[in-house]
Design an enzyme around this catalytic site. Structure first.
Site, PDB file in Angstrom:
ATOM      1  N   ASP A  61       2.519  -4.620 -10.363  1.00  0.00           N
ATOM      2  CA  ASP A  61       2.233  -5.988 -10.891  1.00  0.00           C
ATOM      3  C   ASP A  61       2.667  -6.119 -12.459  1.00  0.00           C
ATOM      4  OD1 ASP A  61       0.942  -6.018  -8.671  1.00  0.00           O
ATOM      5  OD2 ASP A  61      -1.122  -6.348  -9.656  1.00  0.00           O
ATOM      6  N   HIS A  93       0.727  -1.162  -0.023  1.00  0.00           N
ATOM      7  CA  HIS A  93      -0.149   0.166   0.133  1.00  0.00           C
ATOM      8  C   HIS A  93       1.021   1.070   0.099  1.00  0.00           C
ATOM      9  CE1 HIS A  93      -4.017  -1.618   0.358  1.00  0.00           C
ATOM     10  NE2 HIS A  93      -3.691  -2.492   0.849  1.00  0.00           N
ATOM     11  N   THR A  94       2.041   1.003  -0.626  1.00  0.00           N
ATOM     12  CA  THR A  94       2.679   2.348  -0.807  1.00  0.00           C
ATOM     13  C   THR A  94       2.818   2.780  -2.261  1.00  0.00           C
ATOM     14  OG1 THR A  94       4.760   0.816  -1.266  1.00  0.00           O
ATOM     15  CG2 THR A  94       4.452   1.460   0.818  1.00  0.00           C
ATOM     16  N   GLY A 106      -3.677 -12.552  -5.122  1.00  0.00           N
ATOM     17  CA  GLY A 106      -2.744 -11.656  -4.623  1.00  0.00           C
ATOM     18  C   GLY A 106      -1.191 -11.706  -5.313  1.00  0.00           C
ATOM     19  N   LEU A 107      -1.350 -13.035  -6.461  1.00  0.00           N
ATOM     20  CA  LEU A 107       0.061 -13.218  -7.063  1.00  0.00           C
ATOM     21  C   LEU A 107      -0.192 -12.633  -8.344  1.00  0.00           C
ATOM     22  CD1 LEU A 107       0.400 -16.765  -5.377  1.00  0.00           C
ATOM     23  CD2 LEU A 107       1.271 -14.372  -4.430  1.00  0.00           C
ATOM     24  N   SER A 108      -1.007 -11.864  -8.687  1.00  0.00           N
ATOM     25  CA  SER A 108      -1.233 -11.111  -9.896  1.00  0.00           C
ATOM     26  C   SER A 108      -1.136 -12.099 -11.195  1.00  0.00           C
ATOM     27  CB  SER A 108       0.098 -10.119 -10.085  1.00  0.00           C
ATOM     28  OG  SER A 108      -0.215  -9.167 -10.875  1.00  0.00           O
TER      29      SER A 108
HETATM   30  P1  ADP Z   1      -4.904 -11.617  -9.111  1.00  0.00           P
HETATM   31  O1  ADP Z   1      -4.409 -10.627 -10.278  1.00  0.00           O
HETATM   32  O2  ADP Z   1      -4.297 -11.204  -7.775  1.00  0.00           O
HETATM   33  O3  ADP Z   1      -4.721 -13.093  -9.579  1.00  0.00           O
HETATM   34  P2  ADP Z   1      -7.235 -10.199 -10.203  1.00  0.00           P
HETATM   35  O4  ADP Z   1      -8.541 -10.089  -9.541  1.00  0.00           O
HETATM   36  O5  ADP Z   1      -6.445  -8.972 -10.394  1.00  0.00           O
HETATM   37  O6  ADP Z   1      -6.395 -11.390  -9.037  1.00  0.00           O
HETATM   38  O7  ADP Z   1      -7.237 -10.848 -11.615  1.00  0.00           O
HETATM   39  C1  ADP Z   1      -7.923 -12.241 -11.529  1.00  0.00           C
HETATM   40  C2  ADP Z   1      -8.799 -12.331 -12.782  1.00  0.00           C
HETATM   41  O8  ADP Z   1      -7.898 -12.166 -14.226  1.00  0.00           O
HETATM   42  C3  ADP Z   1      -9.618 -13.322 -13.033  1.00  0.00           C
HETATM   43  O9  ADP Z   1     -10.851 -13.238 -12.506  1.00  0.00           O
HETATM   44  C4  ADP Z   1      -9.728 -13.313 -14.591  1.00  0.00           C
HETATM   45  O10 ADP Z   1     -10.725 -12.468 -15.109  1.00  0.00           O
HETATM   46  C5  ADP Z   1      -8.389 -12.866 -15.101  1.00  0.00           C
HETATM   47  N1  ADP Z   1      -7.428 -14.138 -15.615  1.00  0.00           N
HETATM   48  C6  ADP Z   1      -5.913 -14.152 -14.837  1.00  0.00           C
HETATM   49  N2  ADP Z   1      -5.627 -15.265 -15.286  1.00  0.00           N
HETATM   50  C7  ADP Z   1      -6.550 -15.788 -16.084  1.00  0.00           C
HETATM   51  C8  ADP Z   1      -6.425 -17.116 -16.961  1.00  0.00           C
HETATM   52  N3  ADP Z   1      -5.318 -17.613 -17.080  1.00  0.00           N
HETATM   53  N4  ADP Z   1      -7.483 -17.434 -17.672  1.00  0.00           N
HETATM   54  C9  ADP Z   1      -8.476 -16.587 -17.686  1.00  0.00           C
HETATM   55  N5  ADP Z   1      -8.585 -15.302 -17.138  1.00  0.00           N
HETATM   56  C10 ADP Z   1      -7.602 -15.049 -16.165  1.00  0.00           C
HETATM   57 MG    MG Z   2      -4.411  -8.725 -10.288  1.00  0.00          MG
END
Ligand code: ADP
Ligand code: MG
Length: 420
Positions: A199, A57-58, A148-150
């Site tokens: 990210d 959060h920085t 949270g692993l993007s």
């Molecule tokens: P994080 O980035 O922390 O994993 P986010 O909510 O930012 O969580 O992003 C997750 C979203 O990104 C998923 O709900 C989907 O819409 C999309 N996404 C990520 N990876 C994939 C994938 N391999 N196939 C389809 N959608 C994906």
């Molecule tokens: Mg994300």
């Protein structure tokens, strides 16, 4: 043995998510592409998830964060679309269902669904004057979603590289800063998710064996060696599998409080408040009428204390890495967790339990990572201890009635690249 029986006897094995090899990931993506689109892809690209070591959060306060790219990657098999329509399928979405949109129809707010992350980068590159083709693509990934692993930036970065490489008029590779900006724009404007830039920088600008110093105040990216194995250490990632409940509303609220506090203090952002000025700044906040009540001012005090001390911890962490003082890292993890839990109030019961039980099992330090309200924690452990710590965390989750966490071992891995 069934999982219930294993749970009752307490001998359930912790579940580790092992990173795919590039060969395996590329083969999965290419074969999915052939199955869904009936042709061979022109290539396969890969981009990593990331975990933030410290500096939470920085980023929206002009501060520093310190992510590493994970060995866990998202793979995209892709080809140029024949008709300027983006078409994507994913092994992690509805089986073999194709998300599609004509590029002319893609604008902020006009499309929804997971394909917005993928097609959004083509839109964003065109906005920046790059003649990026619409892509046909198949995605497969071992980066967990919403942990949270993007996974979102991994998906964007895996799509931005073929958009560059398959341009009709081939040219030199584009500056990765431009690619990062395109991925951020895709996520913010087309997918509609507010994020900073950490990210996307981690996915595209990291280097194996290094952490990335993402300094949003200086607008700079630098690398610092992060050689865990050389120091006899391992980094255990604990995906708590807890939903990010209320995450976006709370994120907005934290951002607004920080902006308001900066205004009261007369600085462009909270980075300007150095640790030795903190107490005086907190006194000014307490005296201010801008927050409407003494309670609200006290909340602002806690938020600002987190941001200023967390930027200080990120600076201390970087200095420790540069000077090889690896024993300083664990206590900084612990202090960061306490600050996020007590002052910034973005932790969650599963994250607190993960950090506490990891420490009790011998971790040198542990903290929640990412935005909070669910997601993942990280624990720094002596080499060879990760499985032991994971078992203890797993048992603590069972005892607390939480679902099983998923564990990853994180090395500082390399950035997005073409595989085939
Ligand atoms: P994080 O980035 O922390 O994993 P986010 O909510 O930012 O969580 O992003 C997750 C979203 O990104 C998923 O709900 C989907 O819409 C999309 N996404 C990520 N990876 C994939 C994938 N391999 N196939 C389809 N959608 C994906
Ligand atoms: Mg994300």
């Amino acid at each position: 043995m069934t999982s219930t029986a294993a749970r009752q006897t307490g001998d359930r094995q912790p579940q580790f998510l092992v990173a795919w090899s590039d060969g395996h990931g590329a083969a999965r993506a290419a074969s999915g592409f052939r199955r869904v689109f009936g042709q061979a892809p022109e290539g396969v690209w890969a981009a990593p998830g990331r975990v933030n070591l410290i500096g939470e959060h920085t980023d929206y306060n002009g501060g520093i964060s310190l992510p590493i790219a994970l060995p866990h990657r998202t793979y995209l098999a892709a080809a140029v679309a024949p008709d300027d329509t983006a078409r994507f399928a994913s092994a992690q979405a509805e089986a073999d269902e194709v998300w599609q949109a004509a590029l002319v129809d893609i604008n902020p707010g006009s499309v929804t669904g997971w394909g917005t992350y993928a097609a959004g980068v083509t839109w964003a590159l065109r906005q920046r004057g790059v003649a990026a083709p619409a892509l046909t693509g198949y995605v497969d990934s071992c980066v967990p979603f919403g942990a949270g692993l993007s996974s979102s930036a991994a998906l964007e970065a895996a799509c931005v590289l073929p958009s560059q490489d398959l341009r009709a008029v081939a040219g030199p590779p584009l500056d990765r800063t431009l690619l990062v900006a395109a991925c951020i724009a895709a996520e913010n404007q087309i997918a509609g998710a507010p994020t900073g830039g950490m990210d996307q920088a981690a996915a595209l600008q990291s280097a194996a064996g290094c952490a990335l110093i993402v300094d949003t105040g200086l607008n700079s990216i630098e690398l610092v060696p992060f050689d865990l194995a050389g120091a006899g250490l391992e980094l255990l990632v604990i995906d708590s599998r807890a939903e990010h409940a209320h995450a976006s509303g709370e994120y907005g609220a934290r951002r607004r409080t920080c902006e308001q506090a900066a205004e009261v203090l007369g600085v462009p952002n909270l980075r300007q408040i150095r640790p030795d000025q903190l107490e005086a700044a907190l006194d000014d906040l307490r005296k201010s009428k801008a927050f409407g009540s003494a309670e609200a001012a006290e909340v602002a005090v806690r938020r600002v204390r987190h941001v200023v001390t967390e930027i200080g911890r990120a600076e201390d962490f970087i200095a420790a890495l540069q000077e090889g003082r690896m024993d300083a890292l664990g206590p900084l993890f612990d202090a960061s967790h306490a600050s996020l839990r007590d002052d910034y109030e973005v932790s969650a019961p599963g994250l607190d339990l993960a950090a506490r039980s990891a420490r009790q099992a011998g971790a040198l330090g542990a903290r929640m990572t990412g935005g909070g309200f669910g997601g993942s924690a990280i624990a720094l452990v002596q080499a060879g201890q990760a499985r032991h710590v994971a078992e203890a965390v797993d048992q603590a989750f069972t005892a607390a009635g939480f679902g099983p966490p998923v564990f990853l071992l994180a090395d500082a891995a390399g950035p997005a690249e073409r595989i085939i």
